[in-house]
Design a protein around this motif. Structure first.
Motif, PDB file in Angstrom:
ATOM      1  N   THR A  23       0.856  -1.183   0.000  1.00 21.62           N
ATOM      2  CA  THR A  23       0.000   0.000   0.000  1.00 21.62           C
ATOM      3  C   THR A  23       0.893   1.235   0.000  1.00 21.62           C
ATOM      4  O   THR A  23       2.118   1.134   0.128  1.00 21.62           O
ATOM      5  CB  THR A  23      -0.895   0.023   1.249  1.00 21.62           C
ATOM      6  OG1 THR A  23      -0.059   0.098   2.406  1.00 21.62           O
ATOM      7  CG2 THR A  23      -1.792  -1.204   1.313  1.00 21.62           C
ATOM      8  N   VAL A  24       0.292   2.402  -0.105  1.00 16.83           N
ATOM      9  CA  VAL A  24       1.065   3.647  -0.105  1.00 16.83           C
ATOM     10  C   VAL A  24       1.865   3.767   1.194  1.00 16.83           C
ATOM     11  O   VAL A  24       3.051   4.107   1.172  1.00 16.83           O
ATOM     12  CB  VAL A  24       0.145   4.869  -0.301  1.00 16.83           C
ATOM     13  CG1 VAL A  24       0.916   6.161  -0.140  1.00 16.83           C
ATOM     14  CG2 VAL A  24      -0.506   4.819  -1.665  1.00 16.83           C
ATOM     15  N   LYS A  25       1.212   3.484   2.315  1.00 13.46           N
ATOM     16  CA  LYS A  25       1.901   3.589   3.602  1.00 13.46           C
ATOM     17  C   LYS A  25       3.068   2.610   3.689  1.00 13.46           C
ATOM     18  O   LYS A  25       4.172   2.971   4.100  1.00 13.46           O
ATOM     19  CB  LYS A  25       0.928   3.340   4.749  1.00 13.46           C
ATOM     20  CG  LYS A  25       1.553   3.481   6.115  1.00 13.46           C
ATOM     21  CD  LYS A  25       0.577   3.134   7.220  1.00 13.46           C
ATOM     22  CE  LYS A  25       1.166   3.267   8.591  1.00 13.46           C
ATOM     23  NZ  LYS A  25       2.472   2.724   8.787  1.00 13.46           N
ATOM     24  N   ASP A  26       2.836   1.350   3.266  1.00 20.85           N
ATOM     25  CA  ASP A  26       3.899   0.348   3.324  1.00 20.85           C
ATOM     26  C   ASP A  26       5.028   0.679   2.346  1.00 20.85           C
ATOM     27  O   ASP A  26       6.206   0.480   2.656  1.00 20.85           O
ATOM     28  CB  ASP A  26       3.336  -1.043   3.024  1.00 20.85           C
ATOM     29  CG  ASP A  26       2.383  -1.518   4.110  1.00 20.85           C
ATOM     30  OD1 ASP A  26       2.496  -1.048   5.258  1.00 20.85           O
ATOM     31  OD2 ASP A  26       1.506  -2.348   3.792  1.00 20.85           O
ATOM     32  N   ALA A  28       5.867   3.674   1.360  1.00 15.00           N
ATOM     33  CA  ALA A  28       6.579   4.819   1.931  1.00 15.00           C
ATOM     34  C   ALA A  28       7.538   4.351   3.021  1.00 15.00           C
ATOM     35  O   ALA A  28       8.690   4.808   3.078  1.00 15.00           O
ATOM     36  CB  ALA A  28       5.591   5.829   2.486  1.00 15.00           C
ATOM     37  N   ASP A  29       7.092   3.434   3.873  1.00 16.63           N
ATOM     38  CA  ASP A  29       7.973   2.875   4.902  1.00 16.63           C
ATOM     39  C   ASP A  29       9.145   2.141   4.257  1.00 16.63           C
ATOM     40  O   ASP A  29      10.284   2.262   4.701  1.00 16.63           O
ATOM     41  CB  ASP A  29       7.208   1.910   5.815  1.00 16.63           C
ATOM     42  CG  ASP A  29       6.229   2.629   6.729  1.00 16.63           C
ATOM     43  OD1 ASP A  29       6.373   3.857   6.918  1.00 16.63           O
ATOM     44  OD2 ASP A  29       5.322   1.950   7.243  1.00 16.63           O
ATOM     45  N   SER A  34       7.682   9.755   3.290  1.00 14.79           N
ATOM     46  CA  SER A  34       6.344   9.926   3.851  1.00 14.79           C
ATOM     47  C   SER A  34       5.310   9.512   2.799  1.00 14.79           C
ATOM     48  O   SER A  34       5.565   9.637   1.598  1.00 14.79           O
ATOM     49  CB  SER A  34       6.120  11.374   4.263  1.00 14.79           C
ATOM     50  OG  SER A  34       5.933  12.180   3.133  1.00 14.79           O
ATOM     51  N   PRO A  35       4.147   9.034   3.236  1.00 19.01           N
ATOM     52  CA  PRO A  35       3.089   8.713   2.271  1.00 19.01           C
ATOM     53  C   PRO A  35       2.688   9.930   1.443  1.00 19.01           C
ATOM     54  O   PRO A  35       2.366   9.798   0.261  1.00 19.01           O
ATOM     55  CB  PRO A  35       1.925   8.234   3.146  1.00 19.01           C
ATOM     56  CG  PRO A  35       2.572   7.750   4.396  1.00 19.01           C
ATOM     57  CD  PRO A  35       3.783   8.628   4.592  1.00 19.01           C
ATOM     58  N   HIS A  36       2.733  11.109   2.043  1.00 19.71           N
ATOM     59  CA  HIS A  36       2.389  12.333   1.315  1.00 19.71           C
ATOM     60  C   HIS A  36       3.316  12.535   0.110  1.00 19.71           C
ATOM     61  O   HIS A  36       2.862  12.940  -0.973  1.00 19.71           O
ATOM     62  CB  HIS A  36       2.448  13.542   2.245  1.00 19.71           C
ATOM     63  CG  HIS A  36       2.155  14.827   1.564  1.00 19.71           C
ATOM     64  ND1 HIS A  36       0.883  15.181   1.166  1.00 19.71           N
ATOM     65  CD2 HIS A  36       2.962  15.841   1.167  1.00 19.71           C
ATOM     66  CE1 HIS A  36       0.926  16.356   0.571  1.00 19.71           C
ATOM     67  NE2 HIS A  36       2.168  16.783   0.561  1.00 19.71           N
ATOM     68  N   TYR A  39       2.146  10.343  -2.657  1.00 21.64           N
ATOM     69  CA  TYR A  39       0.925  10.875  -3.263  1.00 21.64           C
ATOM     70  C   TYR A  39       1.245  12.047  -4.194  1.00 21.64           C
ATOM     71  O   TYR A  39       0.702  12.149  -5.293  1.00 21.64           O
ATOM     72  CB  TYR A  39      -0.066  11.321  -2.190  1.00 21.64           C
ATOM     73  CG  TYR A  39      -0.884  10.186  -1.624  1.00 21.64           C
ATOM     74  CD1 TYR A  39      -1.729   9.427  -2.432  1.00 21.64           C
ATOM     75  CD2 TYR A  39      -0.817   9.884  -0.273  1.00 21.64           C
ATOM     76  CE1 TYR A  39      -2.475   8.390  -1.912  1.00 21.64           C
ATOM     77  CE2 TYR A  39      -1.565   8.846   0.265  1.00 21.64           C
ATOM     78  CZ  TYR A  39      -2.400   8.105  -0.562  1.00 21.64           C
ATOM     79  OH  TYR A  39      -3.137   7.077  -0.055  1.00 21.64           O
TER      80      TYR A  39
END
Length: 101
Positions: A23-26, A28-29, A34-36, A39
């Protein structure tokens, strides 16, 4: 007959499938961002390749695509790629007409 302990557990293959997509969060990690940032890059059509998956259209990233994108960034950076480093080439020689007589 007794079942062999060598056979993989059925859940092992589903774990491998789940880790193939992030996912975007994963993602980014995984990239240390950052997820931002992901995006914004997606909106500007920059950054690693992503796609929408599922009925809700969640933005997802392939781990292989992230690794390839990071490698591409390393190769495009002159500090990581000696062929792009301006300090690794010989200085150009001046023409004789521009030198003092």
């Amino acid at each position: 007959m007794q079942r062999s302990a060598i056979l993989p557990a059925p859940a092992a293959s589903s774990v491998a499938v789940r880790t193939a997509f992030l996912t975007v969060k994963d993602a980014a990690d995984y990239l240390g961002l950052s997820p931002h940032t992901l995006y914004v890059w997606r909106h500007r059509r920059q950054g690693p390749p992503s796609f929408r998956m599922g009925p809700r259209g969640r933005v997802m990233y392939r781990v292989e695509a992230l690794d390839a994108w990071v490698l591409e960034q390393e190769q495009a950076d002159s500090r990581s790629n000696p062929t792009l480093n301006p300090l690794s080439t010989r200085p150009q020689e001046r023409f004789a007409s521009f030198t003092r007589a």
